[in-house]
Scaffold this motif. Structure first.
Motif, PDB file in Angstrom:
ATOM      1  N   SER A 105      22.316  39.419  -7.734  1.00 36.57           N
ATOM      2  CA  SER A 105      22.946  40.730  -7.589  1.00 36.57           C
ATOM      3  C   SER A 105      22.888  41.481  -8.907  1.00 36.57           C
ATOM      4  CB  SER A 105      24.404  40.565  -7.143  1.00 36.57           C
ATOM      5  OG  SER A 105      25.030  41.822  -6.990  1.00 36.57           O
ATOM      6  N   GLY A 116      24.698  38.996 -11.330  1.00 38.56           N
ATOM      7  CA  GLY A 116      25.273  37.785 -10.761  1.00 38.56           C
ATOM      8  C   GLY A 116      24.168  36.802 -10.421  1.00 38.56           C
ATOM      9  N   SER A 121      27.512  32.401 -12.656  1.00 40.88           N
ATOM     10  CA  SER A 121      28.031  33.276 -13.718  1.00 40.88           C
ATOM     11  C   SER A 121      27.627  34.715 -13.472  1.00 40.88           C
ATOM     12  CB  SER A 121      27.516  32.834 -15.092  1.00 40.88           C
ATOM     13  OG  SER A 121      26.151  33.191 -15.261  1.00 40.88           O
ATOM     14  N   VAL A 122      28.354  35.611 -14.142  1.00 39.42           N
ATOM     15  CA  VAL A 122      28.001  37.023 -14.225  1.00 39.42           C
ATOM     16  C   VAL A 122      27.813  37.346 -15.693  1.00 39.42           C
ATOM     17  CG1 VAL A 122      28.833  39.386 -13.915  1.00 39.42           C
ATOM     18  CG2 VAL A 122      29.179  37.706 -12.112  1.00 39.42           C
ATOM     19  N   CYS A 142      32.077  31.931 -12.812  1.00 41.77           N
ATOM     20  CA  CYS A 142      32.743  32.135 -11.524  1.00 41.77           C
ATOM     21  C   CYS A 142      33.113  30.772 -10.960  1.00 41.77           C
ATOM     22  CB  CYS A 142      31.832  32.886 -10.561  1.00 41.77           C
ATOM     23  SG  CYS A 142      32.563  33.134  -8.926  1.00 41.77           S
ATOM     24  N   VAL A 147      26.936  33.389  -7.477  1.00 39.69           N
ATOM     25  CA  VAL A 147      27.381  34.772  -7.250  1.00 39.69           C
ATOM     26  C   VAL A 147      26.276  35.545  -6.529  1.00 39.69           C
ATOM     27  CG1 VAL A 147      28.144  36.906  -8.332  1.00 39.69           C
ATOM     28  CG2 VAL A 147      28.825  34.698  -9.304  1.00 39.69           C
ATOM     29  N   VAL A 150      28.124  41.657  -6.574  1.00 41.81           N
ATOM     30  CA  VAL A 150      29.030  42.142  -7.623  1.00 41.81           C
ATOM     31  C   VAL A 150      29.417  43.572  -7.276  1.00 41.81           C
ATOM     32  CG1 VAL A 150      29.351  42.603 -10.073  1.00 41.81           C
ATOM     33  CG2 VAL A 150      27.906  40.689  -9.358  1.00 41.81           C
ATOM     34  N   TRP A 169      34.820  42.542  -8.561  1.00 42.43           N
ATOM     35  CA  TRP A 169      34.804  41.606  -7.438  1.00 42.43           C
ATOM     36  C   TRP A 169      33.485  40.842  -7.447  1.00 42.43           C
ATOM     37  CZ3 TRP A 169      37.631  42.622  -2.315  1.00 42.43           C
ATOM     38  CH2 TRP A 169      38.850  43.277  -2.551  1.00 42.43           C
ATOM     39  N   LEU A 170      33.577  39.528  -7.369  1.00 41.71           N
ATOM     40  CA  LEU A 170      32.400  38.673  -7.339  1.00 41.71           C
ATOM     41  C   LEU A 170      32.325  37.990  -5.975  1.00 41.71           C
ATOM     42  CD1 LEU A 170      32.768  36.926 -10.834  1.00 41.71           C
ATOM     43  CD2 LEU A 170      31.746  39.160 -10.294  1.00 41.71           C
ATOM     44  N   ALA A 172      30.963  35.235  -3.883  1.00 44.48           N
ATOM     45  CA  ALA A 172      30.411  33.959  -4.321  1.00 44.48           C
ATOM     46  C   ALA A 172      30.189  32.985  -3.162  1.00 44.48           C
ATOM     47  CB  ALA A 172      31.337  33.343  -5.369  1.00 44.48           C
ATOM     48  N   SER A 177      35.965  36.181  -5.943  1.00 43.92           N
ATOM     49  CA  SER A 177      36.769  36.079  -7.162  1.00 43.92           C
ATOM     50  C   SER A 177      36.932  37.471  -7.745  1.00 43.92           C
ATOM     51  CB  SER A 177      36.085  35.167  -8.185  1.00 43.92           C
ATOM     52  OG  SER A 177      36.820  35.113  -9.396  1.00 43.92           O
ATOM     53  N   CYS A 178      38.150  37.788  -8.218  1.00 43.20           N
ATOM     54  CA  CYS A 178      38.435  39.114  -8.769  1.00 43.20           C
ATOM     55  C   CYS A 178      38.802  38.985 -10.242  1.00 43.20           C
ATOM     56  CB  CYS A 178      39.560  39.785  -8.002  1.00 43.20           C
ATOM     57  SG  CYS A 178      39.167  40.028  -6.257  1.00 43.20           S
TER      58      CYS A 178
END
Length: 291
Positions: A105, A116, A121-122, A142, A147, A150, A169-170, A172, A177-178
């Motif tokens: 992403s 992402g 991870s991001v 994350c 991920v 995103v 916002w992820l 996943a 996950s925020c």
């Protein structure tokens, strides 16, 4: 340097992972390690067809694409974790190294590129004019796995960022996950039994699309609506929101396995029908051509 060439037998030789609109062109990225740029043509018989305009070859499959019109950057995320960035004016070609697995992403928020990855991870990247490079300014793990989406949501008025409020916002492998935009620390999570396919902003809310056919709507107060799985709509592989050019209705299109697409009128979530692409593979991208 990626090789650019033309093929007499136009088209990809393997599945398409990502597609975007870039000005008056369509770009598609594939498992065949190519990005193809297509131009629209109107044949004498009528209708619309696409002809190959250009292509770029890469060392790995193309898994994510983003064109940022304001800055004119085209970003290509690869299965290797590499991100290639191109700009025509002035011509620039850069490579961003950091991820250790496929980039899934890409989005830009306030001049920061967020990527992402399947490495869980991001990464946040900023362009440095002095060195003419993108520099990684943050790496955010994350806890919910790989991920796939995103989305940056504006903070709710009068409220702090939270699991269903503003922030990053992820989408996943095991839910959403925020993160706080200020600290980049986790501030909440929404667990899911299936991976997140897409996070789509709509009327101040977020439509979350999951791989098991479930679609949920989240607002400032939390989950507002849940749909599916229902009937034959038991998978989601891609999603997009479009506006019907004649009915003036917003439509949610959910791409599925085996080449099917199920369409809902929103915000009512009224089923409009299901159609097939004619291919038996997963639908991996749905584009709004602005017709």
């Amino acid at each position: 340097r990626p090789r650019r060439d033309r093929h007499d037998d136009m088209g990809h030789e393997d599945g398409v992972h990502a597609a975007i609109v870039m000005n008056d062109r369509v770009c598609s990225g594939s498992a065949d390690q190519r990005l193809i740029v297509w131009r629209g043509e109107q044949p004498p018989s009528g209708g619309l067809s696409y002809a190959q305009d250009n292509e770029v070859n890469f060392p790995a499959a193309v898994t994510a694409l983003l064109f940022h019109a304001a800055s004119r950057w085209l970003f290509c995320g690869l299965a290797s974790g590499q991100i290639s960035a191109f700009r025509q004016e002035p011509f620039t070609e850069l490579t961003l190294h950091g991820h250790t697995a496929a980039v899934r992403s890409l989005c830009i928020h306030e001049a920061v590129l967020l990527s992402g990855s399947s490495d869980g991870s991001v990464r946040a990247w900023k362009f440095d004019v002095g060195s003419n490079t993108f520099q990684c300014v943050a790496t955010i793990p994350c806890s919910l796995g790989a991920v796939f989406a995103v989305h940056v949501r504006t903070e709710a008025a009068g409220g702090a960022a939270g699991a269903v409020g503003g922030g990053i916002w992820l989408g996943a492998e095991r839910g959403i996950s925020c993160l706080s935009q200020q600290s980049l620390e986790p501030v909440g999570a929404l667990a899911s039994a299936a991976r997140t396919v897409a996070l789509l902003p709509y009327q101040g809310r977020v439509i979350a699309v999951f791989a098991n056919g479930v679609v949920k709507v989240y607002g400032d107060a939390g989950e507002e609506f849940s749909h599916g799985p229902l009937g034959e709509h038991t998978t989601n592989t891609a999603a997009a929101i479009m506006r019907h050019p004649f009915a003036n209705k917003d439509l949610l299109l959910c791409g599925q396995e085996l080449g099917y697409v199920t369409v809902y009128e929103i915000p009512e979530f009224r089923p409009r029908g299901t159609f097939t692409t004619g291919y038996d593979g997963d639908v991996s991208a749905i584009l709004d051509m602005g017709a």
